[in-house]
Write a protein that holds these residues in place. Structure first.
Motif, PDB file in Angstrom:
ATOM      1  N   ILE A 127       0.859  -1.182   0.000  1.00 49.46           N
ATOM      2  CA  ILE A 127       0.000   0.000   0.000  1.00 49.46           C
ATOM      3  C   ILE A 127       0.894   1.232   0.000  1.00 49.46           C
ATOM      4  N   VAL A 128       0.621   2.159  -0.933  1.00 51.66           N
ATOM      5  CA  VAL A 128       1.347   3.429  -0.979  1.00 51.66           C
ATOM      6  C   VAL A 128       0.326   4.560  -1.021  1.00 51.66           C
ATOM      7  N   ASN A 129       0.764   5.754  -0.640  1.00 50.00           N
ATOM      8  CA  ASN A 129      -0.111   6.916  -0.834  1.00 50.00           C
ATOM      9  C   ASN A 129       0.195   7.563  -2.176  1.00 50.00           C
ATOM     10  N   SER A 130      -0.542   8.586  -2.533  1.00 55.36           N
ATOM     11  CA  SER A 130      -0.413   9.180  -3.864  1.00 55.36           C
ATOM     12  C   SER A 130       0.966   9.778  -4.098  1.00 55.36           C
ATOM     13  N   ASN A 131       1.688  10.143  -3.027  1.00 61.44           N
ATOM     14  CA  ASN A 131       3.017  10.735  -3.174  1.00 61.44           C
ATOM     15  C   ASN A 131       4.125   9.694  -3.211  1.00 61.44           C
ATOM     16  N   GLY A 132       3.752   8.401  -3.184  1.00 64.79           N
ATOM     17  CA  GLY A 132       4.761   7.351  -3.274  1.00 64.79           C
ATOM     18  C   GLY A 132       5.311   6.917  -1.932  1.00 64.79           C
ATOM     19  N   VAL A 189      12.351  -3.510  -6.249  1.00 69.21           N
ATOM     20  CA  VAL A 189      12.518  -2.766  -7.495  1.00 69.21           C
ATOM     21  C   VAL A 189      11.282  -2.893  -8.372  1.00 69.21           C
ATOM     22  N   ALA A 190      10.657  -4.063  -8.395  1.00 71.01           N
ATOM     23  CA  ALA A 190       9.477  -4.262  -9.232  1.00 71.01           C
ATOM     24  C   ALA A 190       8.330  -3.364  -8.772  1.00 71.01           C
ATOM     25  N   ALA A 191       8.150  -3.234  -7.467  1.00 69.41           N
ATOM     26  CA  ALA A 191       7.100  -2.348  -6.951  1.00 69.41           C
ATOM     27  C   ALA A 191       7.368  -0.906  -7.365  1.00 69.41           C
ATOM     28  N   LEU A 192       8.635  -0.487  -7.304  1.00 70.16           N
ATOM     29  CA  LEU A 192       8.995   0.880  -7.703  1.00 70.16           C
ATOM     30  C   LEU A 192       8.712   1.108  -9.185  1.00 70.16           C
ATOM     31  N   GLU A 193       9.087   0.151 -10.031  1.00 72.14           N
ATOM     32  CA  GLU A 193       8.891   0.329 -11.468  1.00 72.14           C
ATOM     33  C   GLU A 193       7.407   0.343 -11.819  1.00 72.14           C
ATOM     34  N   SER A 194       6.614  -0.482 -11.143  1.00 70.18           N
ATOM     35  CA  SER A 194       5.170  -0.464 -11.414  1.00 70.18           C
ATOM     36  C   SER A 194       4.571   0.878 -11.000  1.00 70.18           C
ATOM     37  N   TYR A 195       5.068   1.467  -9.912  1.00 72.42           N
ATOM     38  CA  TYR A 195       4.611   2.802  -9.477  1.00 72.42           C
ATOM     39  C   TYR A 195       4.987   3.862 -10.509  1.00 72.42           C
ATOM     40  N   ASN A 196       6.246   3.841 -10.959  1.00 75.96           N
ATOM     41  CA  ASN A 196       6.725   4.870 -11.893  1.00 75.96           C
ATOM     42  C   ASN A 196       5.998   4.827 -13.228  1.00 75.96           C
ATOM     43  N   LEU A 197       5.549   3.652 -13.643  1.00 76.21           N
ATOM     44  CA  LEU A 197       4.829   3.539 -14.914  1.00 76.21           C
ATOM     45  C   LEU A 197       3.511   4.305 -14.879  1.00 76.21           C
ATOM     46  N   LEU A 198       2.862   4.336 -13.716  1.00 76.82           N
ATOM     47  CA  LEU A 198       1.538   4.957 -13.624  1.00 76.82           C
ATOM     48  C   LEU A 198       1.572   6.336 -12.979  1.00 76.82           C
ATOM     49  N   ALA A 199       2.724   6.712 -12.403  1.00 75.36           N
ATOM     50  CA  ALA A 199       2.830   8.025 -11.759  1.00 75.36           C
ATOM     51  C   ALA A 199       3.080   9.093 -12.808  1.00 75.36           C
ATOM     52  N   LYS A 200       2.689  10.312 -12.490  1.00 75.53           N
ATOM     53  CA  LYS A 200       2.959  11.444 -13.368  1.00 75.53           C
ATOM     54  C   LYS A 200       3.842  12.437 -12.628  1.00 75.53           C
ATOM     55  N   THR A 201       4.565  13.256 -13.388  1.00 75.90           N
ATOM     56  CA  THR A 201       5.491  14.220 -12.807  1.00 75.90           C
ATOM     57  C   THR A 201       4.790  15.551 -12.601  1.00 75.90           C
ATOM     58  N   THR A 202       4.859  16.105 -11.389  1.00 74.62           N
ATOM     59  CA  THR A 202       4.233  17.397 -11.080  1.00 74.62           C
ATOM     60  C   THR A 202       5.185  18.532 -11.442  1.00 74.62           C
ATOM     61  N   LEU A 219       0.734   9.545  -7.935  1.00 76.37           N
ATOM     62  CA  LEU A 219      -0.390   8.838  -8.538  1.00 76.37           C
ATOM     63  C   LEU A 219      -1.607   9.748  -8.499  1.00 76.37           C
ATOM     64  N   ASP A 220      -2.352   9.779  -9.592  1.00 76.17           N
ATOM     65  CA  ASP A 220      -3.527  10.650  -9.648  1.00 76.17           C
ATOM     66  C   ASP A 220      -4.567  10.022 -10.568  1.00 76.17           C
ATOM     67  N   LEU A 249      -7.749   9.243   2.404  1.00 75.21           N
ATOM     68  CA  LEU A 249      -6.387   8.796   2.699  1.00 75.21           C
ATOM     69  C   LEU A 249      -5.446   8.896   1.506  1.00 75.21           C
ATOM     70  N   ASN A 250      -5.991   8.967   0.281  1.00 74.71           N
ATOM     71  CA  ASN A 250      -5.158   8.987  -0.937  1.00 74.71           C
ATOM     72  C   ASN A 250      -4.224   7.791  -0.983  1.00 74.71           C
ATOM     73  N   TRP A 251      -4.770   6.611  -0.647  1.00 76.23           N
ATOM     74  CA  TRP A 251      -3.980   5.371  -0.663  1.00 76.23           C
ATOM     75  C   TRP A 251      -4.289   4.575  -1.921  1.00 76.23           C
ATOM     76  N   TYR A 252      -3.304   3.769  -2.319  1.00 72.58           N
ATOM     77  CA  TYR A 252      -3.456   2.853  -3.449  1.00 72.58           C
ATOM     78  C   TYR A 252      -2.922   1.485  -3.048  1.00 72.58           C
ATOM     79  N   ILE A 253      -3.708   0.450  -3.337  1.00 67.62           N
ATOM     80  CA  ILE A 253      -3.234  -0.920  -3.148  1.00 67.62           C
ATOM     81  C   ILE A 253      -2.505  -1.340  -4.410  1.00 67.62           C
ATOM     82  N   GLY A 254      -1.244  -1.734  -4.274  1.00 67.23           N
ATOM     83  CA  GLY A 254      -0.446  -2.161  -5.412  1.00 67.23           C
ATOM     84  C   GLY A 254      -0.147  -3.642  -5.346  1.00 67.23           C
TER      85      GLY A 254
END
Length: 743
Positions: free
Chosen positions: A277-282, A313-326, A333-334, A363-368
């Protein structure tokens, strides 16, 4: 006789019919692909179901805390302080802690800063804490704020804190046995705590409803199991019984992140998959290994780790694929719907899945979830190699059959492509002359020739550089502009009004067209852009839309060439008995707004700005000095390395407050005759004496320059000014600037 053209729409289906006939023997491969697709769908459905299960269990894990906070807030009456009521509150919260193992603390803080807490210790017993505000005036609050910022390391530090807060805050820790009976109490003198400053209190007070806080560090007194740990709080405002809109305090119910991580780690997903589980800010909220959730800051205090700080590392890469840069370069994540992703990490291909936790929790949480593809389709993937070999054999056969047909298509297409690239560079002369048996390609070549003819006509109405830019970009022209530094050129015919009155329209238009064509050709050959024709006037500019190096010098070169060609042309006009045209030119350099002006349906590519006005007024000012080319001081400064010019005067143009020097353009560098150079030097020496108020010296110099060039009107004007100022000197603040009576 022209051969019959083959229709491309017929040729291609015939070709693909042959291809399908060959592919028929490879039906088993199609079946394989369907099987693979089905397996992918099954694996995605499985992961989605697991994520939904994780979500349900997570919500069930969190739900008691928010329900307890809401229930306790509705039942609590902070106005009551009798022992029975307080005892009932303690008994109720202790029972809640025993029923719900995920809940670690239940507490209440009021608007006066008082606080009461019951917490589950590591051995399962329930401890308590009571904080009473002895004083809560402004001075007391300032003292507490000072104590909060004081170091608390040594015994001396603690003693110093206790001296400050003992008259203000009373903190008592209550010890209970396993059955909940009070076995003792302990008074703490150096513990500084104000519930009103904590995230759980502020959030409920602001929202006036039951809310969840983001993960934060629980306040540590050094006595309670949950203290000093990261967790989240469900907090609910307590509404006053007399004034129903008044918030008298806040109930808080805590859950530590350790409990969530233990729950996540207990899940089994595929063979080697895992959830987190991560929040929207990673920031990581829960991970199977709780140690990866926590890092320490520069002060050694625990805080949430970012997913980039974990070992997964796999969890990080899956996050980066769907995250956007502010805008501040953070990855977040948004989205509010489930998202799948496929990626490679190390030597393995993974399926990633993110499921947002409902927004109403705030909570702005995401289940990964990340699962290696081989957990589902490893056996099918091994069969893929054999299928690829079979496909390669089929491909060779298809290529042999298609080569002949493709040759008949690709060669004409290559010619059309080359022609399109040529048009993109705005080379629109000539005809393609493509020979092909395909009707569609022949019609396309004919369309290309028609388009080139239309573009040849189009470039006569708008600047060629602009047309080239539009064709190359492939974009539709739209309203808009940008600031650019350019050189603006204005020209006008001397005495045109009287000439026009003496000629018929039928004779005037071609004669004027010859004059304008001469100017336009010189400007365009010199990399300039002809902006517009205003009767007999020509407006042009350099350095837009295409960049032009040394654009001020290019404009000066064009002006000199225009005057030279006009001098030759006047000889022919005289022989033909036509009126003779003399041109007066003004040039200035500066910043303008350049772009498409007008309306959405009718655009005009032009420039606007003060530099345009100055160039126009310089052209008009040439009438006063009776010179053919007048340039401003900025254009002179940028072109001076390549031209010869005479400092003519210092003027304040109409509508301006600042004076500028104006120059008569004489020739290109190195082309000035000795006589003209000597004349220029004497005149400019006269100007220096004039600016220095040495009137007699200036008079003598202007008399010399006038003797050298009797028709020089500027020398006569300056001589007249000197004599006038000698009799009536100008004011003390005079800087030599002349103010023309007209523009």
């Amino acid at each position: 006789m022209m051969k019959r053209k083959i229709q491309l729409r017929i040729a291609l289906p015939v070709f693909f019919a042959i291809l399908v006939a060959i592919t028929a023997v490879l039906i088993f491969l199609v079946n394989y692909m369907f099987s693979l697709s089905s397996m992918n769908k099954v694996s995605q459905d499985y992961i989605g179901n697991v994520a939904t299960l994780v979500l349900e269990k997570t919500l069930n894990h969190l739900a008691p805390a928010s329900k307890l906070a809401n229930m306790d807030a509705s039942l609590l009456d902070p106005a009551r302080t009798d022992k029975d009521y307080v005892s009932n509150f303690d008994q109720t919260t202790m029972k809640q802690l025993s029923i719900y193992p995920q809940v670690t603390q239940v507490y209440f803080g009021d608007k006066q800063g008082n606080f009461r807490l019951n917490t589950r210790e590591q051995d399962g017993s329930i401890a308590g804490q009571i904080i009473t505000r002895l004083k809560d005036d402004e001075a007391a609050r300032d003292t507490v704020n000072i104590a909060l910022k004081m170091p608390k390391v040594t015994e001396e530090d603690k003693f110093n804190i206790s001296k400050l807060i003992t008259p203000i805050i009373s903190t008592i820790s209550i010890v209970r046995d396993q059955e909940g009976a009070v076995t003792g109490s302990d008074k703490t003198f150096d513990y500084v705590y104000d519930p009103r400053l904590r995230p759980w209190f502020k959030a409920a007070e602001e929202k006036k409803a039951t809310v969840w806080t983001p993960a934060y560090l629980f306040s540590s007194s050094g006595k309670h199991f949950a203290s000093g740990k990261l967790g989240i709080t469900a907090s609910s405002p307590v509404i006053g019984k007399k004034i129903f809109s008044d918030i008298t305090g806040v109930i808080g119910v805590d859950i530590t992140l350790l409990e969530l991580s233990n729950f996540i780690g207990s899940l089994k997903i595929g063979k080697t998959g895992r959830a987190f589980i991560v929040n929207s800010n990673g920031q990581v909220i829960a991970l199977s290994n709780y140690k990866d959730v926590i890092v320490t800051d520069e002060k050694g205090m625990p805080k949430l780790a970012n997913i980039s700080q974990t070992k997964d590392v796999a969890a990080l890469e899956s996050y980066n694929l769907l995250a956007k840069t502010t805008d501040d370069q953070k990855r977040v994540l948004d989205f509010n719907t489930p998202r799948f992703s496929s990626f490679k990490s190390g030597d393995l291909n993974y399926i990633g899945y993110f499921l947002p936790i409902p927004e109403e929790l705030g909570l702005n949480w995401y289940i990964g979830i990340v699962v290696p593809e081989d957990d589902f389709i490893g056996d099918i993937r091994r069969n893929l190699v054999l299928s690829i070999l079979i496909s390669a054999m089929a491909l060779v056969i298809v290529l042999l059959l298609s080569m002949r047909l493709s040759k008949g298509i690709t060669q004409p297409l290559a010619s059309l492509t080359k022609e399109a690239l040529s048009i993109r560079e705005f080379h629109v002369d000539g005809s393609l002359g493509l020979q092909t048996r395909f009707r569609e390609l022949h019609e396309m070549a004919t369309a290309f020739d028609s388009m080139k003819a239309g573009l040849r006509s189009f470039r006569k109405f708008v600047p060629a550089d602009l047309v080239r830019t539009l064709v190359q970009s492939g974009e539709e022209a739209a309203l808009g502009g940008r600031r650019e530094r350019i050189t603006v050129y204005f020209s006008d015919i001397v005495g045109f009004t009287s000439i026009a009155e003496q000629m018929s329209a039928e004779a005037l238009i071609p004669h004027l067209g010859e004059y304008i064509s001469l100017q336009s050709d010189v400007i365009q050959d010199g990399s300039g852009t002809v902006d517009k024709y205003i009767g007999d006037a020509v407006m042009a500019f350099w350095n837009a839309p295409a960049l032009v190096e040394h654009h001020a010098l290019r404009a000066c070169e064009a002006a000199l060439e225009v005057q030279s060609k006009l001098e030759e042309q006047r000889k022919q006009w005289k022989q033909q008995g036509l009126p003779i045209f003399y041109a007066r030119i003004g040039i200035e350099t500066g910043e303008v707004v350049v772009g498409n002006m007008g309306s959405a349906k009718r655009l005009n590519y032009t420039v606007i700005g003060d530099t345009v006005n100055q160039a126009s007024r310089l052209e008009s000012l040439g009438k006063y000095y009776k010179v053919s080319i007048l340039i401003g001081e900025v254009a002179y400064s940028e072109a001076s390395s390549g031209i010869e010019a005479r400092l003519l005067d210092k003027v304040i143009l109409m509508g301006k407050r600042k004076s500028i020097y104006v120059y008569e353009l004489l020739s290109l560098k190195g082309e000035l005759s000795d006589d003209v150079r000597r004349f220029k030097e004497i005149y400019e020496a006269g100007m220096q004496a004039y600016f220095a108020r040495r009137w007699q010296e200036a008079e003598e110099l202007f008399i010399q320059s006038q003797e050298m060039r009797p028709k020089d009107h500027a020398s006569a004007l300056m001589l007249e000014r000197c004599r006038s100022f000698e009799l009536h000197p100008p004011a003390s603040d005079w800087d030599g600037a002349f103010v023309p009576e007209s523009k």
